[in-house]
Motif scaffolding. Structure first.
Motif, PDB file in Angstrom:
ATOM      1  N   THR A 136      -8.301  -8.852  -6.543  1.00 49.74           N
ATOM      2  CA  THR A 136      -6.977  -8.732  -7.138  1.00 49.74           C
ATOM      3  C   THR A 136      -7.022  -7.586  -8.134  1.00 49.74           C
ATOM      4  N   VAL A 137      -6.047  -6.707  -8.049  1.00 48.33           N
ATOM      5  CA  VAL A 137      -5.964  -5.552  -8.945  1.00 48.33           C
ATOM      6  C   VAL A 137      -4.577  -5.547  -9.556  1.00 48.33           C
ATOM      7  N   ILE A 138      -4.510  -5.423 -10.881  1.00 50.30           N
ATOM      8  CA  ILE A 138      -3.216  -5.326 -11.559  1.00 50.30           C
ATOM      9  C   ILE A 138      -3.264  -4.062 -12.413  1.00 50.30           C
ATOM     10  N   THR A 139      -2.547  -3.056 -11.952  1.00 49.82           N
ATOM     11  CA  THR A 139      -2.617  -1.739 -12.569  1.00 49.82           C
ATOM     12  C   THR A 139      -2.177  -1.763 -14.031  1.00 49.82           C
ATOM     13  N   GLN A 140      -1.031  -2.330 -14.321  1.00 51.51           N
ATOM     14  CA  GLN A 140      -0.499  -2.321 -15.685  1.00 51.51           C
ATOM     15  C   GLN A 140      -1.468  -2.990 -16.664  1.00 51.51           C
ATOM     16  N   SER A 165      -2.035   6.097  -8.002  1.00 54.58           N
ATOM     17  CA  SER A 165      -1.105   7.219  -7.952  1.00 54.58           C
ATOM     18  C   SER A 165       0.095   7.024  -7.030  1.00 54.58           C
ATOM     19  N   ARG A 166       0.168   5.893  -6.342  1.00 56.08           N
ATOM     20  CA  ARG A 166       1.275   5.705  -5.398  1.00 56.08           C
ATOM     21  C   ARG A 166       2.226   4.594  -5.828  1.00 56.08           C
ATOM     22  N   GLY A 167       2.227   4.273  -7.102  1.00 52.04           N
ATOM     23  CA  GLY A 167       3.162   3.269  -7.599  1.00 52.04           C
ATOM     24  C   GLY A 167       2.752   1.840  -7.336  1.00 52.04           C
ATOM     25  N   GLU A 168       1.461   1.594  -7.131  1.00 55.61           N
ATOM     26  CA  GLU A 168       1.002   0.233  -6.894  1.00 55.61           C
ATOM     27  C   GLU A 168       0.984  -0.550  -8.205  1.00 55.61           C
ATOM     28  N   TYR A 197      -6.321  -8.624  -1.852  1.00 53.33           N
ATOM     29  CA  TYR A 197      -6.972  -8.413  -0.566  1.00 53.33           C
ATOM     30  C   TYR A 197      -8.114  -9.410  -0.427  1.00 53.33           C
ATOM     31  N   ASP A 198      -8.276  -9.932   0.783  1.00 50.66           N
ATOM     32  CA  ASP A 198      -9.333 -10.891   1.090  1.00 50.66           C
ATOM     33  C   ASP A 198     -10.192 -10.296   2.200  1.00 50.66           C
ATOM     34  N   THR A 199     -11.462 -10.033   1.900  1.00 52.24           N
ATOM     35  CA  THR A 199     -12.336  -9.419   2.899  1.00 52.24           C
ATOM     36  C   THR A 199     -12.676 -10.376   4.036  1.00 52.24           C
ATOM     37  N   VAL A 200     -12.594 -11.670   3.797  1.00 50.50           N
ATOM     38  CA  VAL A 200     -12.898 -12.640   4.852  1.00 50.50           C
ATOM     39  C   VAL A 200     -11.816 -12.621   5.928  1.00 50.50           C
ATOM     40  N   THR A 201     -10.569 -12.652   5.508  1.00 48.12           N
ATOM     41  CA  THR A 201      -9.469 -12.641   6.472  1.00 48.12           C
ATOM     42  C   THR A 201      -9.103 -11.222   6.902  1.00 48.12           C
ATOM     43  N   GLY A 202      -9.468 -10.231   6.075  1.00 46.07           N
ATOM     44  CA  GLY A 202      -9.112  -8.846   6.389  1.00 46.07           C
ATOM     45  C   GLY A 202      -7.654  -8.530   6.172  1.00 46.07           C
ATOM     46  N   VAL A 203      -7.002  -9.340   5.348  1.00 47.90           N
ATOM     47  CA  VAL A 203      -5.567  -9.180   5.113  1.00 47.90           C
ATOM     48  C   VAL A 203      -5.289  -9.208   3.616  1.00 47.90           C
ATOM     49  N   GLY A 204      -4.309  -8.430   3.207  1.00 42.47           N
ATOM     50  CA  GLY A 204      -3.868  -8.430   1.824  1.00 42.47           C
ATOM     51  C   GLY A 204      -2.485  -7.832   1.734  1.00 42.47           C
ATOM     52  N   HIS A 205      -2.078  -7.534   0.504  1.00 43.54           N
ATOM     53  CA  HIS A 205      -0.786  -6.873   0.350  1.00 43.54           C
ATOM     54  C   HIS A 205      -0.769  -6.059  -0.935  1.00 43.54           C
ATOM     55  N   ILE A 206       0.166  -5.124  -0.958  1.00 43.27           N
ATOM     56  CA  ILE A 206       0.399  -4.271  -2.123  1.00 43.27           C
ATOM     57  C   ILE A 206       1.779  -4.603  -2.664  1.00 43.27           C
ATOM     58  N   GLU A 207       1.870  -4.723  -3.980  1.00 36.99           N
ATOM     59  CA  GLU A 207       3.159  -4.864  -4.659  1.00 36.99           C
ATOM     60  C   GLU A 207       3.383  -3.576  -5.431  1.00 36.99           C
ATOM     61  N   ARG A 226      10.374  -0.871  -3.558  1.00 37.72           N
ATOM     62  CA  ARG A 226       9.799  -0.990  -2.213  1.00 37.72           C
ATOM     63  C   ARG A 226       9.352  -2.433  -1.976  1.00 37.72           C
ATOM     64  N   PRO A 227       9.507  -2.902  -0.759  1.00 33.53           N
ATOM     65  CA  PRO A 227       9.016  -4.255  -0.454  1.00 33.53           C
ATOM     66  C   PRO A 227       7.488  -4.268  -0.435  1.00 33.53           C
ATOM     67  N   ASN A 228       6.921  -5.444  -0.618  1.00 34.46           N
ATOM     68  CA  ASN A 228       5.465  -5.574  -0.517  1.00 34.46           C
ATOM     69  C   ASN A 228       5.021  -5.054   0.847  1.00 34.46           C
ATOM     70  N   GLN A 229       3.845  -4.452   0.851  1.00 34.21           N
ATOM     71  CA  GLN A 229       3.310  -3.915   2.100  1.00 34.21           C
ATOM     72  C   GLN A 229       2.033  -4.655   2.458  1.00 34.21           C
ATOM     73  N   LYS A 230       1.960  -5.132   3.673  1.00 33.40           N
ATOM     74  CA  LYS A 230       0.761  -5.794   4.148  1.00 33.40           C
ATOM     75  C   LYS A 230      -0.318  -4.737   4.384  1.00 33.40           C
TER      76      LYS A 230
END
Length: 113
Positions: free
Chosen positions: A4-8, A30-33, A38-48, A53-57
């Motif tokens: 989990t990453v929280i830029t602010q 640099s892209r407004g994240e 992200y979960d390396t076990v499932t290989g799936v995550g999302h960006i807010e 912009r809507p969340n991106q898988k």
């Protein structure tokens, strides 16, 4: 691994271990994240994002190509923190031990009546 990453907040959490990146110079997205999960076990995550912009898988290739450097930053924090803590511990151990008799406040002059 759960990431989990929280830029602010300048925070990177990997498997529950936080890295307060602001303590060691921070990081920049640099892209407004605003946040990445992200979960390396499932290989799936999302960006807010910080804008509308809507969340991106994201999937493994996305994370590996664009965000794997965050794991290096997390490790940098853990390493720098461990080095700092070891230096502080060494400094404490180098302090001369206090003599409990001299530091008791008893001047040896006897008591008042």
């Amino acid at each position: 691994m759960k990431i989990t990453v929280i830029t602010q907040d300048q925070l990177i959490v990997v498997d529950g271990k936080p890295a307060f990146m602001g303590d060691i110079g921070g990081f920049e997205m640099s892209r407004g994240e605003w946040a990445i999960n992200y979960d390396t076990v499932t290989g799936v995550g999302h960006i807010e994002y910080t804008d509308n912009r809507p969340n991106q898988k994201i999937y493994t290739a996305d994370f590996d190509n664009s965000y794997s450097w965050l794991l290096d930053e997390h490790q940098r924090y853990l390493t720098e923190t461990a080095i700092k803590e070891a230096a502080e511990e060494e400094a404490r151990n180098e302090q001369p031990e206090e003599d409990p008799i001299l530091d008791s406040g008893d001047t040896g002059g006897g008591g008042s009546v």
